[in-house]
Design a protein around this motif. Structure first.
Motif, PDB file in Angstrom:
ATOM      1  N   ASP A 163       0.844  -1.200   0.000  1.00  0.00           N
ATOM      2  CA  ASP A 163       0.000   0.000   0.000  1.00  0.00           C
ATOM      3  C   ASP A 163       0.879   1.251   0.000  1.00  0.00           C
ATOM      4  O   ASP A 163       1.018   1.929   1.008  1.00  0.00           O
ATOM      5  N   GLY A 247      -4.184   1.664   6.680  1.00  0.00           N
ATOM      6  CA  GLY A 247      -3.975   1.823   5.252  1.00  0.00           C
ATOM      7  C   GLY A 247      -4.029   3.271   4.826  1.00  0.00           C
ATOM      8  O   GLY A 247      -4.422   4.161   5.578  1.00  0.00           O
ATOM      9  N   SER A 248      -3.652   3.512   3.568  1.00  0.00           N
ATOM     10  CA  SER A 248      -3.639   4.880   3.051  1.00  0.00           C
ATOM     11  C   SER A 248      -5.041   5.358   2.682  1.00  0.00           C
ATOM     12  O   SER A 248      -5.337   6.553   2.730  1.00  0.00           O
ATOM     13  N   ARG A 268      -7.846  -4.580  -1.257  1.00  0.00           N
ATOM     14  CA  ARG A 268      -7.311  -5.093  -0.005  1.00  0.00           C
ATOM     15  C   ARG A 268      -8.373  -5.090   1.083  1.00  0.00           C
ATOM     16  O   ARG A 268      -9.401  -4.429   0.981  1.00  0.00           O
ATOM     17  N   TRP A 272      -7.567  -3.048   9.922  1.00  0.00           N
ATOM     18  CA  TRP A 272      -6.271  -2.516  10.326  1.00  0.00           C
ATOM     19  C   TRP A 272      -5.351  -3.662  10.721  1.00  0.00           C
ATOM     20  O   TRP A 272      -5.790  -4.790  10.941  1.00  0.00           O
ATOM     21  N   ARG A 273      -4.061  -3.390  10.796  1.00  0.00           N
ATOM     22  CA  ARG A 273      -3.081  -4.428  11.100  1.00  0.00           C
ATOM     23  C   ARG A 273      -2.513  -4.251  12.508  1.00  0.00           C
ATOM     24  O   ARG A 273      -2.231  -3.133  12.948  1.00  0.00           O
ATOM     25  N   TYR A 301      -3.383  -8.925  10.210  1.00  0.00           N
ATOM     26  CA  TYR A 301      -4.648  -8.211  10.308  1.00  0.00           C
ATOM     27  C   TYR A 301      -5.264  -8.466  11.684  1.00  0.00           C
ATOM     28  O   TYR A 301      -5.107  -9.542  12.276  1.00  0.00           O
ATOM     29  N   ARG A 423      -1.418  -7.876   2.509  1.00  0.00           N
ATOM     30  CA  ARG A 423      -1.220  -7.205   1.220  1.00  0.00           C
ATOM     31  C   ARG A 423      -1.135  -5.676   1.300  1.00  0.00           C
ATOM     32  O   ARG A 423      -1.118  -5.013   0.276  1.00  0.00           O
ATOM     33  N   HIS A 424      -1.031  -5.148   2.516  1.00  0.00           N
ATOM     34  CA  HIS A 424      -0.666  -3.743   2.651  1.00  0.00           C
ATOM     35  C   HIS A 424       0.852  -3.575   2.678  1.00  0.00           C
ATOM     36  O   HIS A 424       1.350  -2.441   2.642  1.00  0.00           O
ATOM     37  N   THR A 427       3.761  -1.135   5.802  1.00  0.00           N
ATOM     38  CA  THR A 427       3.488   0.292   5.630  1.00  0.00           C
ATOM     39  C   THR A 427       2.528   0.794   6.696  1.00  0.00           C
ATOM     40  O   THR A 427       1.860   0.024   7.383  1.00  0.00           O
TER      41      THR A 427
END
Length: 545
Positions: A163, A247-248, A268, A272-273, A301, A423-424, A427
Protein backbone atom coordinates in the motif's frame (compact mmCIF):
# COMPACT_ATOMS: atom_id res chain seq x y z
CA UNK A 1 -9.90 14.37 17.47
CA UNK A 2 -9.03 18.09 17.06
CA UNK A 3 -11.46 18.99 19.89
CA UNK A 4 -9.90 16.37 22.16
CA UNK A 5 -6.41 17.69 21.45
CA UNK A 6 -7.48 21.30 22.06
CA UNK A 7 -9.27 20.45 25.33
CA UNK A 8 -6.28 18.53 26.69
CA UNK A 9 -3.93 21.31 25.64
CA UNK A 10 -5.95 23.97 27.48
CA UNK A 11 -6.30 21.77 30.57
CA UNK A 12 -2.57 21.13 30.78
CA UNK A 13 -1.75 24.77 30.14
CA UNK A 14 -3.90 25.82 33.10
CA UNK A 15 -1.90 23.73 35.57
CA UNK A 16 0.47 25.66 37.81
CA UNK A 17 3.47 23.42 37.56
CA UNK A 18 6.74 24.61 36.15
CA UNK A 19 8.69 21.98 34.22
CA UNK A 20 8.53 18.54 32.67
CA UNK A 21 10.70 16.17 30.77
CA UNK A 22 9.46 14.53 27.62
CA UNK A 23 11.10 12.51 24.89
CA UNK A 24 13.17 13.97 22.13
CA UNK A 25 11.27 13.50 18.84
CA UNK A 26 13.27 11.46 16.34
CA UNK A 27 15.40 13.82 14.26
CA UNK A 28 14.51 16.93 16.27
CA UNK A 29 16.57 19.94 15.28
CA UNK A 30 19.72 17.91 14.77
CA UNK A 31 20.07 17.52 18.53
CA UNK A 32 20.49 13.74 18.31
CA UNK A 33 23.25 14.25 15.74
CA UNK A 34 24.92 16.77 18.04
CA UNK A 35 25.08 14.34 20.97
CA UNK A 36 26.15 11.48 18.73
CA UNK A 37 29.10 13.62 17.62
CA UNK A 38 29.82 14.46 21.25
CA UNK A 39 30.23 10.73 21.92
CA UNK A 40 32.98 10.53 19.31
CA UNK A 41 34.74 13.39 21.09
CA UNK A 42 34.48 11.59 24.44
CA UNK A 43 32.23 14.30 25.86
CA UNK A 44 28.97 12.39 26.20
CA UNK A 45 27.76 9.28 28.00
CA UNK A 46 28.94 6.21 26.07
CA UNK A 47 26.12 4.02 27.44
CA UNK A 48 23.54 5.81 25.25
CA UNK A 49 23.59 3.62 22.15
CA UNK A 50 21.41 5.79 19.83
CA UNK A 51 20.01 2.48 18.55
CA UNK A 52 16.52 2.75 20.11
CA UNK A 53 14.80 6.07 19.67
CA UNK A 54 13.02 8.28 20.72
CA UNK A 55 15.46 8.96 23.53
CA UNK A 56 14.25 10.03 26.95
CA UNK A 57 15.47 13.43 28.08
CA UNK A 58 16.79 11.63 31.18
CA UNK A 59 19.77 10.80 28.98
CA UNK A 60 20.70 14.39 28.23
CA UNK A 61 22.74 16.82 30.28
CA UNK A 62 21.21 19.82 31.99
CA UNK A 63 22.56 22.03 29.18
CA UNK A 64 20.49 20.14 26.62
CA UNK A 65 19.23 22.88 24.29
CA UNK A 66 15.95 21.00 23.96
CA UNK A 67 15.10 21.55 27.64
CA UNK A 68 16.75 24.85 28.60
CA UNK A 69 16.17 24.08 32.27
CA UNK A 70 17.91 21.90 34.84
CA UNK A 71 15.26 21.67 37.59
CA UNK A 72 15.20 17.89 37.28
CA UNK A 73 14.46 17.14 40.96
CA UNK A 74 10.88 18.38 41.07
CA UNK A 75 8.11 15.78 41.12
CA UNK A 76 5.45 17.91 39.37
CA UNK A 77 6.44 20.07 36.46
CA UNK A 78 5.31 21.48 33.14
CA UNK A 79 7.05 22.88 30.10
CA UNK A 80 6.18 24.14 26.66
CA UNK A 81 7.73 21.97 23.97
CA UNK A 82 9.62 23.51 21.06
CA UNK A 83 7.58 25.08 18.29
CA UNK A 84 8.72 23.39 15.08
CA UNK A 85 7.94 24.45 11.52
CA UNK A 86 9.00 22.19 8.64
CA UNK A 87 8.52 23.39 5.07
CA UNK A 88 9.29 21.36 1.96
CA UNK A 89 8.91 21.89 -1.76
CA UNK A 90 9.28 19.29 -4.53
CA UNK A 91 9.39 20.94 -7.93
CA UNK A 92 8.19 17.98 -10.00
CA UNK A 93 8.41 14.50 -8.47
CA UNK A 94 8.45 13.60 -4.77
CA UNK A 95 11.92 13.10 -3.29
CA UNK A 96 13.18 12.48 0.23
CA UNK A 97 12.37 10.32 3.24
CA UNK A 98 12.64 10.11 7.03
CA UNK A 99 10.49 13.21 7.40
CA UNK A 100 7.71 11.90 9.62
CA UNK A 101 4.26 13.22 8.72
CA UNK A 102 5.40 14.92 5.52
CA UNK A 103 4.25 12.97 2.47
CA UNK A 104 5.95 11.93 -0.80
CA UNK A 105 3.97 14.42 -2.88
CA UNK A 106 4.71 17.15 -5.40
CA UNK A 107 4.48 20.84 -4.59
CA UNK A 108 4.67 22.69 -1.28
CA UNK A 109 3.87 21.23 2.13
CA UNK A 110 4.06 22.49 5.70
CA UNK A 111 4.19 20.69 9.06
CA UNK A 112 3.80 22.62 12.32
CA UNK A 113 4.09 21.03 15.75
CA UNK A 114 4.13 22.24 19.32
CA UNK A 115 2.69 21.39 22.68
CA UNK A 116 3.25 20.72 26.35
CA UNK A 117 4.96 18.05 28.44
CA UNK A 118 3.86 17.51 32.03
CA UNK A 119 4.94 15.28 34.89
CA UNK A 120 2.83 14.36 37.91
CA UNK A 121 4.76 11.93 40.06
CA UNK A 122 5.36 8.85 37.86
CA UNK A 123 2.91 10.04 35.17
CA UNK A 124 4.41 11.70 32.10
CA UNK A 125 2.12 13.34 29.54
CA UNK A 126 3.45 14.76 26.30
CA UNK A 127 0.85 16.49 24.15
CA UNK A 128 2.61 17.35 20.91
CA UNK A 129 0.12 17.50 18.00
CA UNK A 130 1.04 18.23 14.38
CA UNK A 131 -0.79 20.15 11.68
CA UNK A 132 0.02 19.13 8.12
CA UNK A 133 -0.78 20.98 4.90
CA UNK A 134 0.25 19.69 1.47
CA UNK A 135 -0.40 21.29 -1.90
CA UNK A 136 -0.43 17.76 -3.36
CA UNK A 137 0.05 18.59 -7.02
CA UNK A 138 -0.26 16.09 -9.85
CA UNK A 139 2.97 14.68 -11.25
CA UNK A 140 4.10 12.14 -13.85
CA UNK A 141 4.05 8.62 -12.42
CA UNK A 142 4.43 5.22 -14.02
CA UNK A 143 3.79 5.80 -17.74
CA UNK A 144 0.12 5.51 -18.61
CA UNK A 145 1.09 4.35 -22.11
CA UNK A 146 3.49 1.66 -20.85
CA UNK A 147 1.31 -1.09 -22.29
CA UNK A 148 -0.94 -3.77 -20.83
CA UNK A 149 1.86 -6.30 -20.28
CA UNK A 150 3.97 -3.92 -18.18
CA UNK A 151 1.01 -2.70 -16.14
CA UNK A 152 -0.09 -6.27 -15.53
CA UNK A 153 3.41 -7.16 -14.28
CA UNK A 154 3.53 -4.01 -12.14
CA UNK A 155 0.34 -5.04 -10.37
CA UNK A 156 1.14 -8.75 -10.20
CA UNK A 157 4.58 -8.18 -8.66
CA UNK A 158 4.04 -5.06 -6.58
CA UNK A 159 0.92 -2.91 -6.49
CA UNK A 160 -1.40 -5.71 -5.33
CA UNK A 161 0.91 -6.50 -2.41
CA UNK A 162 1.91 -3.15 -0.91
CA UNK A 163 0.00 0.00 0.00
CA UNK A 164 2.27 2.76 -1.32
CA UNK A 165 -0.03 4.85 -3.53
CA UNK A 166 1.46 6.91 -6.30
CA UNK A 167 -1.01 9.69 -5.47
CA UNK A 168 -2.64 10.74 -2.19
CA UNK A 169 -5.75 11.99 -3.93
CA UNK A 170 -6.01 15.06 -6.14
CA UNK A 171 -6.91 17.70 -3.56
CA UNK A 172 -4.83 19.73 -1.08
CA UNK A 173 -4.33 17.95 2.25
CA UNK A 174 -5.18 19.49 5.64
CA UNK A 175 -4.78 17.22 8.68
CA UNK A 176 -4.41 17.60 12.43
CA UNK A 177 -2.65 14.60 13.98
CA UNK A 178 -1.59 13.35 17.41
CA UNK A 179 2.01 13.84 16.32
CA UNK A 180 4.68 13.08 18.92
CA UNK A 181 2.20 12.70 21.79
CA UNK A 182 2.41 10.11 24.56
CA UNK A 183 1.07 9.19 28.02
CA UNK A 184 3.40 7.02 30.10
CA UNK A 185 4.06 5.85 33.63
CA UNK A 186 7.73 6.15 34.53
CA UNK A 187 8.77 3.45 36.98
CA UNK A 188 12.45 3.92 37.70
CA UNK A 189 14.45 3.04 34.59
CA UNK A 190 11.35 1.77 32.73
CA UNK A 191 8.32 3.49 31.16
CA UNK A 192 5.03 2.00 30.01
CA UNK A 193 2.03 3.57 28.30
CA UNK A 194 0.50 4.83 25.05
CA UNK A 195 2.39 6.72 22.36
CA UNK A 196 2.01 8.05 18.84
CA UNK A 197 5.68 9.02 18.54
CA UNK A 198 7.90 8.01 15.68
CA UNK A 199 10.21 5.11 16.45
CA UNK A 200 13.69 4.56 15.03
CA UNK A 201 15.55 1.29 15.61
CA UNK A 202 19.07 0.58 14.42
CA UNK A 203 22.35 2.41 13.81
CA UNK A 204 21.66 3.98 10.40
CA UNK A 205 21.61 7.76 9.98
CA UNK A 206 20.04 7.88 6.52
CA UNK A 207 18.05 4.64 6.58
CA UNK A 208 16.83 2.04 9.08
CA UNK A 209 15.86 -1.41 7.82
CA UNK A 210 13.06 -2.25 10.27
CA UNK A 211 11.75 0.92 11.93
CA UNK A 212 12.31 4.57 11.02
CA UNK A 213 10.58 7.95 11.00
CA UNK A 214 9.81 7.67 7.29
CA UNK A 215 6.05 7.40 7.88
CA UNK A 216 3.83 9.36 10.23
CA UNK A 217 3.70 8.03 13.79
CA UNK A 218 1.31 5.19 14.60
CA UNK A 219 -0.56 4.53 17.82
CA UNK A 220 1.13 1.92 19.99
CA UNK A 221 1.46 0.62 23.51
CA UNK A 222 5.06 0.68 24.64
CA UNK A 223 7.22 -0.78 27.40
CA UNK A 224 10.70 0.69 27.18
CA UNK A 225 13.80 1.54 29.15
CA UNK A 226 14.39 5.24 29.85
CA UNK A 227 18.14 4.77 29.89
CA UNK A 228 20.65 1.96 29.67
CA UNK A 229 20.23 -0.43 32.59
CA UNK A 230 23.50 -1.44 34.23
CA UNK A 231 24.07 -5.13 35.04
CA UNK A 232 27.16 -7.14 36.07
CA UNK A 233 27.77 -8.05 32.41
CA UNK A 234 27.04 -4.69 30.77
CA UNK A 235 24.26 -2.28 29.85
CA UNK A 236 20.90 -3.13 28.27
CA UNK A 237 18.23 -1.09 26.49
CA UNK A 238 14.93 -2.43 25.19
CA UNK A 239 11.53 -1.54 23.79
CA UNK A 240 8.44 -3.70 23.29
CA UNK A 241 5.50 -2.34 21.28
CA UNK A 242 1.99 -3.35 20.25
CA UNK A 243 0.77 -1.04 17.50
CA UNK A 244 -2.04 -0.24 15.09
CA UNK A 245 -1.11 0.16 11.43
CA UNK A 246 -3.60 1.69 9.01
CA UNK A 247 -3.98 1.82 5.25
CA UNK A 248 -3.64 4.88 3.05
CA UNK A 249 -7.23 4.80 1.80
CA UNK A 250 -6.09 5.44 -1.79
CA UNK A 251 -6.11 3.08 -4.77
CA UNK A 252 -3.06 2.63 -7.02
CA UNK A 253 -3.12 4.12 -10.55
CA UNK A 254 -5.19 2.51 -13.31
CA UNK A 255 -6.99 0.30 -10.81
CA UNK A 256 -9.86 -0.14 -13.27
CA UNK A 257 -7.70 -1.65 -16.01
CA UNK A 258 -9.00 -5.01 -17.27
CA UNK A 259 -6.69 -7.78 -18.52
CA UNK A 260 -8.08 -11.10 -19.78
CA UNK A 261 -11.53 -10.13 -18.55
CA UNK A 262 -10.44 -9.34 -14.98
CA UNK A 263 -9.47 -6.19 -13.13
CA UNK A 264 -5.73 -6.16 -12.50
CA UNK A 265 -6.25 -4.56 -9.08
CA UNK A 266 -7.27 -6.83 -6.20
CA UNK A 267 -8.88 -4.70 -3.45
CA UNK A 268 -7.31 -5.09 0.00
CA UNK A 269 -8.94 -5.79 3.32
CA UNK A 270 -10.29 -2.74 5.15
CA UNK A 271 -9.07 -4.25 8.42
CA UNK A 272 -6.27 -2.52 10.33
CA UNK A 273 -3.08 -4.43 11.10
CA UNK A 274 -1.78 -5.38 14.50
CA UNK A 275 1.99 -4.95 14.90
CA UNK A 276 4.02 -6.69 17.61
CA UNK A 277 7.65 -5.62 17.93
CA UNK A 278 10.74 -5.85 20.11
CA UNK A 279 14.14 -4.17 20.04
CA UNK A 280 17.03 -4.80 22.43
CA UNK A 281 20.62 -3.61 22.70
CA UNK A 282 23.53 -4.91 24.76
CA UNK A 283 26.80 -3.13 25.54
CA UNK A 284 29.35 -5.67 26.86
CA UNK A 285 31.14 -4.64 30.03
CA UNK A 286 34.45 -5.84 28.57
CA UNK A 287 34.25 -3.91 25.28
CA UNK A 288 33.44 -0.24 25.95
CA UNK A 289 31.72 1.74 23.19
CA UNK A 290 30.41 -1.39 21.42
CA UNK A 291 26.63 -1.79 21.10
CA UNK A 292 24.98 -4.94 19.78
CA UNK A 293 21.27 -5.21 19.02
CA UNK A 294 18.41 -7.02 17.39
CA UNK A 295 14.83 -6.23 16.35
CA UNK A 296 11.84 -8.27 15.32
CA UNK A 297 8.39 -7.15 14.16
CA UNK A 298 5.39 -9.25 13.17
CA UNK A 299 2.26 -7.79 11.58
CA UNK A 300 -1.11 -9.38 10.87
CA UNK A 301 -4.65 -8.21 10.31
CA UNK A 302 -6.45 -7.53 13.58
CA UNK A 303 -9.11 -10.16 12.90
CA UNK A 304 -6.37 -12.76 12.49
CA UNK A 305 -4.80 -11.78 15.81
CA UNK A 306 -8.19 -12.03 17.55
CA UNK A 307 -9.07 -15.35 15.95
CA UNK A 308 -5.77 -16.95 16.99
CA UNK A 309 -5.38 -15.04 20.27
CA UNK A 310 -1.97 -14.11 18.88
CA UNK A 311 -0.91 -10.86 20.56
CA UNK A 312 2.81 -11.47 21.19
CA UNK A 313 3.99 -13.02 17.92
CA UNK A 314 7.30 -11.12 18.10
CA UNK A 315 8.20 -13.44 20.99
CA UNK A 316 6.95 -16.62 19.32
CA UNK A 317 8.59 -19.14 16.99
CA UNK A 318 11.40 -17.69 14.94
CA UNK A 319 11.42 -20.42 12.29
CA UNK A 320 8.56 -21.54 10.09
CA UNK A 321 8.82 -25.23 10.95
CA UNK A 322 7.57 -24.25 14.41
CA UNK A 323 4.48 -22.41 13.19
CA UNK A 324 1.55 -23.30 15.41
CA UNK A 325 -1.12 -22.19 12.91
CA UNK A 326 -1.85 -24.14 9.75
CA UNK A 327 -2.70 -21.08 7.68
CA UNK A 328 -0.19 -18.36 8.52
CA UNK A 329 -1.29 -14.86 7.54
CA UNK A 330 1.55 -12.99 9.21
CA UNK A 331 4.44 -10.94 7.93
CA UNK A 332 7.68 -10.44 9.81
CA UNK A 333 10.99 -8.63 9.63
CA UNK A 334 14.01 -9.07 11.89
CA UNK A 335 17.46 -7.53 12.05
CA UNK A 336 20.83 -7.77 13.80
CA UNK A 337 23.09 -4.75 14.10
CA UNK A 338 26.06 -3.23 15.87
CA UNK A 339 27.69 0.14 16.38
CA UNK A 340 31.23 0.81 17.60
CA UNK A 341 32.96 4.14 18.06
CA UNK A 342 36.51 5.24 18.82
CA UNK A 343 37.18 8.42 20.79
CA UNK A 344 40.89 8.22 19.87
CA UNK A 345 40.13 8.66 16.16
CA UNK A 346 36.73 10.40 16.59
CA UNK A 347 35.03 7.87 14.33
CA UNK A 348 32.31 5.21 14.30
CA UNK A 349 31.39 2.17 12.23
CA UNK A 350 28.00 0.46 12.11
CA UNK A 351 26.25 -2.38 10.30
CA UNK A 352 22.74 -3.82 10.08
CA UNK A 353 21.54 -7.10 8.57
CA UNK A 354 17.82 -7.75 8.11
CA UNK A 355 15.56 -10.52 6.84
CA UNK A 356 12.20 -9.89 5.21
CA UNK A 357 11.19 -13.53 5.55
CA UNK A 358 12.00 -16.10 8.22
CA UNK A 359 13.99 -19.24 7.51
CA UNK A 360 12.44 -22.69 7.74
CA UNK A 361 14.99 -23.78 10.36
CA UNK A 362 18.66 -23.31 11.30
CA UNK A 363 19.79 -25.49 8.41
CA UNK A 364 17.90 -23.31 5.95
CA UNK A 365 19.42 -20.18 7.49
CA UNK A 366 22.99 -21.46 7.16
CA UNK A 367 22.37 -22.68 3.61
CA UNK A 368 20.91 -19.35 2.42
CA UNK A 369 21.47 -16.53 4.94
CA UNK A 370 21.14 -14.04 2.09
CA UNK A 371 17.61 -15.16 1.21
CA UNK A 372 15.20 -12.19 1.64
CA UNK A 373 18.06 -10.18 3.16
CA UNK A 374 18.96 -6.50 3.25
CA UNK A 375 22.12 -4.76 4.41
CA UNK A 376 23.19 -1.37 5.72
CA UNK A 377 26.73 -0.23 6.49
CA UNK A 378 27.99 3.17 7.59
CA UNK A 379 31.09 5.06 8.70
CA UNK A 380 31.57 8.50 10.25
CA UNK A 381 34.65 10.46 11.23
CA UNK A 382 35.45 13.91 12.61
CA UNK A 383 38.59 15.76 11.48
CA UNK A 384 39.84 18.78 13.41
CA UNK A 385 39.33 21.90 11.31
CA UNK A 386 42.47 24.07 11.16
CA UNK A 387 43.75 22.49 14.34
CA UNK A 388 40.72 23.59 16.36
CA UNK A 389 39.14 21.30 18.95
CA UNK A 390 35.80 23.13 18.60
CA UNK A 391 35.36 23.01 14.83
CA UNK A 392 35.42 19.84 12.74
CA UNK A 393 34.97 18.45 9.28
CA UNK A 394 32.46 15.61 9.51
CA UNK A 395 32.54 12.81 6.95
CA UNK A 396 29.61 10.37 6.70
CA UNK A 397 29.21 7.41 4.35
CA UNK A 398 26.20 5.08 4.32
CA UNK A 399 25.32 2.27 1.91
CA UNK A 400 21.93 0.50 1.91
CA UNK A 401 21.09 -2.59 -0.19
CA UNK A 402 17.50 -3.88 -0.31
CA UNK A 403 17.32 -5.66 -3.65
CA UNK A 404 17.35 -9.45 -3.78
CA UNK A 405 20.58 -11.33 -4.41
CA UNK A 406 21.30 -13.88 -7.10
CA UNK A 407 19.42 -16.53 -5.11
CA UNK A 408 16.17 -15.15 -6.53
CA UNK A 409 16.89 -17.10 -9.74
CA UNK A 410 15.96 -20.34 -7.97
CA UNK A 411 14.19 -19.13 -4.82
CA UNK A 412 12.32 -15.86 -5.25
CA UNK A 413 11.98 -14.17 -1.85
CA UNK A 414 9.62 -11.47 -3.10
CA UNK A 415 10.54 -7.82 -2.81
CA UNK A 416 11.62 -6.35 0.54
CA UNK A 417 8.65 -4.91 2.51
CA UNK A 418 6.16 -6.67 0.19
CA UNK A 419 4.03 -9.60 1.34
CA UNK A 420 1.63 -11.89 -0.52
CA UNK A 421 -0.77 -12.42 2.42
CA UNK A 422 -0.62 -9.17 4.40
CA UNK A 423 -1.22 -7.20 1.22
CA UNK A 424 -0.67 -3.74 2.65
CA UNK A 425 3.02 -4.61 2.92
CA UNK A 426 5.11 -3.15 5.71
CA UNK A 427 3.49 0.29 5.63
CA UNK A 428 1.44 2.78 7.61
CA UNK A 429 -0.80 5.39 5.97
CA UNK A 430 0.78 4.61 2.61
CA UNK A 431 4.48 4.91 3.55
CA UNK A 432 7.19 2.37 4.32
CA UNK A 433 7.94 1.94 8.03
CA UNK A 434 11.52 0.84 7.38
CA UNK A 435 14.03 2.27 4.91
CA UNK A 436 12.43 5.23 3.15
CA UNK A 437 14.14 4.45 -0.14
CA UNK A 438 11.42 1.83 -0.59
CA UNK A 439 11.08 -1.76 -1.77
CA UNK A 440 14.17 -3.34 -3.34
CA UNK A 441 15.97 0.00 -3.58
CA UNK A 442 19.66 0.74 -3.03
CA UNK A 443 21.31 3.96 -1.94
CA UNK A 444 24.80 5.32 -1.39
CA UNK A 445 25.05 8.60 0.50
CA UNK A 446 28.08 10.77 1.30
CA UNK A 447 27.92 13.81 3.58
CA UNK A 448 30.77 16.26 4.19
CA UNK A 449 30.02 18.96 6.76
CA UNK A 450 31.72 21.69 8.71
CA UNK A 451 30.37 21.41 12.27
CA UNK A 452 30.72 23.44 15.43
CA UNK A 453 28.44 22.55 18.35
CA UNK A 454 24.88 22.71 16.95
CA UNK A 455 25.94 24.53 13.77
CA UNK A 456 26.51 22.71 10.50
CA UNK A 457 27.14 23.58 6.84
CA UNK A 458 27.80 20.94 4.23
CA UNK A 459 27.06 19.02 1.06
CA UNK A 460 25.37 15.67 0.40
CA UNK A 461 25.93 13.47 -2.66
CA UNK A 462 23.63 10.54 -3.27
CA UNK A 463 22.98 7.74 -5.73
CA UNK A 464 19.52 6.22 -5.34
CA UNK A 465 18.51 3.10 -7.30
CA UNK A 466 14.73 2.64 -7.44
CA UNK A 467 13.20 -0.84 -6.97
CA UNK A 468 15.59 -3.08 -8.87
CA UNK A 469 13.43 -6.18 -8.34
CA UNK A 470 10.60 -4.49 -10.24
CA UNK A 471 13.01 -3.47 -13.01
CA UNK A 472 14.04 -7.12 -13.47
CA UNK A 473 10.43 -8.32 -13.43
CA UNK A 474 9.42 -5.75 -16.04
CA UNK A 475 12.24 -6.22 -18.54
CA UNK A 476 13.93 -9.61 -18.04
CA UNK A 477 11.93 -11.04 -20.94
CA UNK A 478 13.65 -8.63 -23.35
CA UNK A 479 17.02 -8.55 -21.58
CA UNK A 480 17.12 -4.76 -21.49
CA UNK A 481 19.95 -3.66 -19.21
CA UNK A 482 19.68 0.08 -19.91
CA UNK A 483 16.45 0.96 -18.09
CA UNK A 484 17.47 1.08 -14.42
CA UNK A 485 15.80 4.09 -12.76
CA UNK A 486 18.57 5.88 -10.86
CA UNK A 487 18.54 9.29 -9.18
CA UNK A 488 21.82 11.20 -8.88
CA UNK A 489 21.53 14.13 -6.49
CA UNK A 490 23.58 16.88 -4.87
CA UNK A 491 22.39 18.87 -1.85
CA UNK A 492 23.57 21.91 0.07
CA UNK A 493 22.65 21.59 3.73
CA UNK A 494 22.95 23.71 6.84
CA UNK A 495 21.64 24.52 10.29
CA UNK A 496 22.43 27.26 12.78
CA UNK A 497 21.45 28.05 16.36
CA UNK A 498 20.71 31.62 17.47
CA UNK A 499 20.10 31.27 21.22
CA UNK A 500 16.55 29.85 21.42
CA UNK A 501 16.09 29.73 17.65
CA UNK A 502 17.44 27.00 15.36
CA UNK A 503 17.08 27.29 11.61
CA UNK A 504 17.99 24.68 9.03
CA UNK A 505 17.64 24.13 5.35
CA UNK A 506 18.40 21.86 2.46
CA UNK A 507 18.43 22.46 -1.29
CA UNK A 508 19.07 19.75 -3.83
CA UNK A 509 19.11 19.08 -7.55
CA UNK A 510 18.19 15.57 -8.73
CA UNK A 511 18.81 14.06 -12.13
CA UNK A 512 16.66 10.99 -12.74
CA UNK A 513 18.18 8.59 -15.24
CA UNK A 514 15.46 6.61 -17.06
CA UNK A 515 12.72 8.14 -14.93
CA UNK A 516 10.07 5.47 -14.20
CA UNK A 517 12.24 2.95 -16.18
CA UNK A 518 11.57 4.78 -19.48
CA UNK A 519 13.45 5.20 -22.71
CA UNK A 520 12.29 5.76 -26.26
CA UNK A 521 13.44 4.97 -29.78
CA UNK A 522 13.87 7.78 -32.28
CA UNK A 523 12.72 7.55 -35.92
CA UNK A 524 16.32 6.69 -36.84
CA UNK A 525 16.18 3.77 -34.37
CA UNK A 526 18.62 5.43 -31.99
CA UNK A 527 17.89 5.01 -28.29
CA UNK A 528 16.91 8.16 -26.42
CA UNK A 529 16.88 8.18 -22.63
CA UNK A 530 14.07 9.72 -20.62
CA UNK A 531 16.11 11.70 -18.09
CA UNK A 532 14.42 14.31 -15.95
CA UNK A 533 15.62 17.09 -13.65
CA UNK A 534 13.95 17.91 -10.38
CA UNK A 535 14.81 20.08 -7.41
CA UNK A 536 13.69 20.01 -3.82
CA UNK A 537 14.10 22.45 -0.96
CA UNK A 538 13.26 22.36 2.73
CA UNK A 539 13.40 24.91 5.53
CA UNK A 540 13.08 24.11 9.24
CA UNK A 541 12.55 26.54 12.07
CA UNK A 542 12.67 25.49 15.73
CA UNK A 543 11.94 27.84 18.60
CA UNK A 544 12.95 26.61 22.06
CA UNK A 545 10.84 28.09 24.84
Amino acid sequence: MPRIILSLFLWLFSLKTIFAQGQLAVGSAGIEDFYRRQQLLGEYDSTVSFLIRPISNNNFKSNNPYLLNDSIQEKNRLTILPLISQSKYNHKQPYGWNDGSLLPVSGYQQLISGGIAAKFGPLNIQLNPEFHYAQNLDYEGFPLDAGTALWNTYYRRQLNYIDTPESFGNEPIHKLKWGQSSVKLELGPVSAGWSNQNIYWGPGKKNALVMSNNATGFQHLTLNTNKAIKTPIGHFEAQVIAGKLEGSGYDPPRANMVVNGQFIYRPRSDDWRYLSGIAMTYQPKWIPRLSLGFTRVVQQYSETAKENNDYLPAFSNLFRDNDKFDDIVRDQLASLFFRYFWTSTKSEFYFEFSRNDTSIDFRDFFLEPGHAAAYLVGFSKLFNFKGSNKEFIEFDLEWTILQQGSGRIIRDASTFYIHSRVRHGYTHKGEILGAGIGPSANAQTINVNWVSKMNKIGIQLERYVHNNDLYIDLFKHIGNYRRHWIDISAFATGSWQFDDLIIGGKFGVIKSLNYQYQYYTTPSFQVGFVDKYNFTASFDLIYLF
